[in-house]
Design an enzyme around this catalytic site. Structure first.
Site, PDB file in Angstrom:
ATOM      1  CG  ASP A   1      -1.834   1.152   1.429  1.00  0.00           C
ATOM      2  OD1 ASP A   1      -2.784   1.173   0.460  1.00  0.00           O
ATOM      3  OD2 ASP A   1      -1.800   1.937   2.170  1.00  0.00           O
TER       4      ASP A   1
ATOM      5  CD  GLU B   1      -2.429   2.826  -3.470  1.00  0.00           C
ATOM      6  OE1 GLU B   1      -3.539   3.073  -3.548  1.00  0.00           O
ATOM      7  OE2 GLU B   1      -1.666   2.409  -2.316  1.00  0.00           O
TER       8      GLU B   1
END
Ligand SMILES: [Ca+2]
Ligand SMILES: [Ca+2]
Ligand SMILES: [Ca+2]
Length: 714
Positions: A312, A346
């Protein structure tokens, strides 16, 4: 156009990328070099397809854990199934299901397997700060304790059972991990506005100003003092002083402590040092933080044998962190007998040139392909013609190195943050009813049949759309019977609003197509990971070839985004051959020049396979040139191989005094790789380059080595 969103890190040269320095090499053979030819690499996940599931919203297998083991109002338990911002009860036991592949009523992992997926990506399972502000942590991105699952989702044994079941069914498990921040338990008396480093530097405990980036190469990180070292005076919320695990993360000196990222003005360092909407931004430069995160996350590999991580907010950690942390994770994976462990990050960037830097310079093996999402969305909704996709794929070579390329990118059509593909189709295309369904199928065809590793966001397979702005909390619908009023009435693509029903009872044409596309990829591996050559972008039709290098067989896939059937003539490498349809359309035949004329129905795709293998090509030849690439500041090496044979080219470099090393192998024209400039002492920028072609028969030829000066030019 998606290119409008590009933010170039460096100014473009006059007129864009103009070749200034060119060298040509004669196509002579050089025996020692041909032995260095390598096949184009494939990521360990290149043939996989992922189902991205938000565990809290998938299936409730144990109502007893819905309040996370505490009693009280929703502001304490985090549980409120009627609010789109709270926990809804889905859990690990529900996701696992009966784990019986022969049970048609199983709604857990066996259902996901039946849809054809070979991997799942689950939202972060770790213990959360249950409620922050007006929302609960059902999504998993606010961790406190990395040592165990959040009690709303289950316990360690539930997690183990889930992973074991996935493995029994032949599916991989990827866990979403957060390395940039923890939950928000630190606040500043001075308020949240970001204080730049130029205004207030970091200071050591002794008071000396320093830059944390100077301590990312092994020098031991300076001792800090909570009152003296930071732009803000950090304070921890009552009751949370010891809440974080690993415990070193409870020390307030392990954070940047300089306020929130200001999204309206922040470019550069503030993206990495600022708090993401208040979430405590970790001092990722600190070796103790690197080690703590490597140990804590490594334990999930050691303990449960998870197959990979999705990382993330990877763009928001310091530029050195991943290069320090990933090797530790990889070592743990190897020691834990998970040798094909891999990660994807990401990185929400629209430009392949910028996005590829996260792989080439920051060690990520793969990233989520946001530029693909944007182009696929525009094509499938009828907003952009095929040229947009062709331009996207033309930039694939930016991702090529000796260990990476675009075939390993994780591709997707929508997600839990930006919204669902169904929402985009509903609000951005001019289609309705069956035509809208056809556009949804077309979007998934593109996802599954072009390069990259498809990731389907849970619920898209039953036509979920969204309402309001369609983003974030409004894009996280329940699969089980929902108590959120807005979701009950939402339009479904290819079906009726769900009301109070369960999405597990829905037969959707999208789910059917996903299963069909999965079978196609499994039966014809070239459609998943074979070389992809863009053949045609004409109006609303894109056509690509996929090459099976083992059987020497060519496939052609054509996508038509128009509202009319389109007849196109597609160049191929396989002349005078009948082609059999695998999806859509009648059998076709290619002419003596390899041209294949195909009619693709409106808003749909056609896949055909050549019934004869590639013809034997003429003896391979290759030439090489280099030029400055003003988009990236790298040197572009480009090889030319005459003839229609779908060859591959390995680019080689020999830096001052060193041995020949591969830069990367490209298996689709134009054959290119990009080499970073070299700065350093006198003569350090001197290099030699060469290229080796390998044709479809495995025969090779090399250029002569030529000199190249890699002095930085921007
Ligand atoms: Ca539950
Ligand atoms: Ca950060
Ligand atoms: Ca290429």
């Amino acid at each position: 156009m998606w290119r409008a969103g590009l933010r170039f890190a460096r100014p473009l040269g006059a007129g864009g990328a103009i070749a200034l320095a060119m060298v040509m090499a004669a196509p002579t053979s050089a025996e020692p070099l041909t032995s260095l030819a390598e096949p184009s690499v494939r990521s360990p996940i290149a043939r996989d397809s992922f189902y991205f599931v938000m565990t809290d919203r998938y299936r409730d297998g144990d109502p007893d854990n819905n309040t996370g083991g505490v009693i009280g109002p929703s502001s304490v338990t985090g549980f409120d199934p009627s609010s789109d911002a709270y926990f809804h009860g889905g859990d690990l036991v529900g996701l696992t299901g009966s784990c019986d592949a022969s049970d048609p009523d199983d709604h857990g992992l066996a259902r996901i397997k039946h849809l054809g997926f070979t991997a799942i990506w689950i939202t972060p399972p770790f213990v959360q700060r249950t409620v922050q502000g007006d929302s609960a942590a059902y999504h998993g991105y606010w961790f406190l304790d990395l040592s165990r699952p959040d009690p709303h989702l289950g316990d360690r044994e539930d997690f183990r059972a889930m992973v074991d079941c996935a493995h029994r069914l032949g599916m991989k498990v990827f866990v979403d991990v957060v390395v940039n921040h923890t939950a928000d338990v630190i606040t500043y008396e001075e308020g949240t506005s970001y204080v730049p480093i130029g205004r207030v530097p970091y200071r050591t405990a002794a008071g000396r100003a320093f830059n944390p980036w100077s301590y990312t190469t092994g020098r031991s990180f300076p001792r800090l003092n909570v009152d003296r070292s930071f732009a803000k005076a950090p304070r921890v919320d009552a009751g949370f002083a010891d809440a974080k695990v690993p415990t070193v993360l409870n020390e307030l000196t392990r954070y940047h402590n300089r306020g929130d990222i200001d999204w309206s003005s922040c470019v550069g360092r503030c993206e990495m040092d600022g708090d993401f909407a208040g979430l405590d931004d970790l001092m990722t430069e600190d070796e103790d933080v690197v080690n703590a995160l490597a140990m804590a996350y490594g334990d999930w590999i050691k303990e449960y044998k998870v197959d990979g991580f999705r990382i993330d907010t990877a763009r928001h950690v310091d530029p050195y962190f991943l290069g320090r942390w990933l090797p530790k994770i990889d070592r743990t994976a190897r020691a834990s007998a998970v040798p094909r462990f891999t990660t994807f990050g990401e990185v929400w960037l629209d430009s392949p040139a910028e996005l590829s830097e996260m792989m080439l310079d920051r060690s990520l093996p793969s990233v989520l392909d946001f530029p693909f999402q944007d182009a696929a969305r525009q094509f499938a909704t009828g907003q952009a013609s095929a040229g947009l996709l062709a331009a996207l794929f033309d930039e694939d070579d930016y991702y090529t190195s000796a260990s990476t390329n675009a075939y390993g990118l994780t591709t997707f059509l929508g997600n839990h943050d930006m919204g669902r593909i169904g929402f985009f189709l509903l609000t951005q295309s001019q289609s309705q009813g069956d035509e809208l369904t056809q556009r949804a199928l077309l979007a998934h065809d593109l996802l599954y049949l072009t390069r990259g590793v498809p990731v389907v966001y849970y619920g898209d397979e039953v036509g979920m759309t969204g309402s309001g702005d369609g983003r974030d909390r409004t894009a996280r619908q329940d699969m089980f019977s929902s108590k959120v009023a807005a979701w009950q009435g939402e339009q479904r693509i290819g079906g009726a609003p769900i009301g109070t029903g369960s999405s597990f009872d829905v037969d959707s044409p999208i789910a059917e197509r996903i299963a069909e596309l999965s079978s196609l990829r499994e039966d014809h591996p070239a459609l998943a990971s074979g070389a992809m050559i863009t053949r045609l972008a004409e109006g609303d039709v894109l056509a690509v070839s996929r090459i099976d290098s083992v059987t020497r067989t060519e496939y052609v896939v054509a996508f038509n985004g128009a509202d009319t059937a389109e007849r196109v003539s597609i160049p191929t490498s396989t002349p005078s051959t009948p082609w059999t349809p695998l999806l859509g359309g009648p059998p076709v035949g290619s002419g003596a020049d390899g041209t294949l004329t195909v009619t693709v129905p409106a808003r749909s795709s056609a896949v055909v396979k050549a019934m004869r293998s590639l013809p034997t090509p003429a003896k391979p030849r290759v030439t090489l040139m280099s030029a400055e690439d003003f988009v990236t500041g790298r040197y572009r090496l480009e090889a030319t191989v005459p003839g229609p044979d779908p060859s591959s080219v390995t680019f080689l470099i020999r830096r001052a005094g060193g041995a020949w090393e591969p830069v990367g192998t490209d298996d689709a024209r134009p054959f290119r790789v990009f080499v970073p400039p070299m700065s350093g002492g006198p003569g350090s920028a001197k290099a030699q380059i060469a290229a080796v072609v390998t044709d479809s028969m495995g025969r090779t030829a090399a250029t002569r080595p030529v000199s190249l000066d890699l002095t930085p030019f921007l």
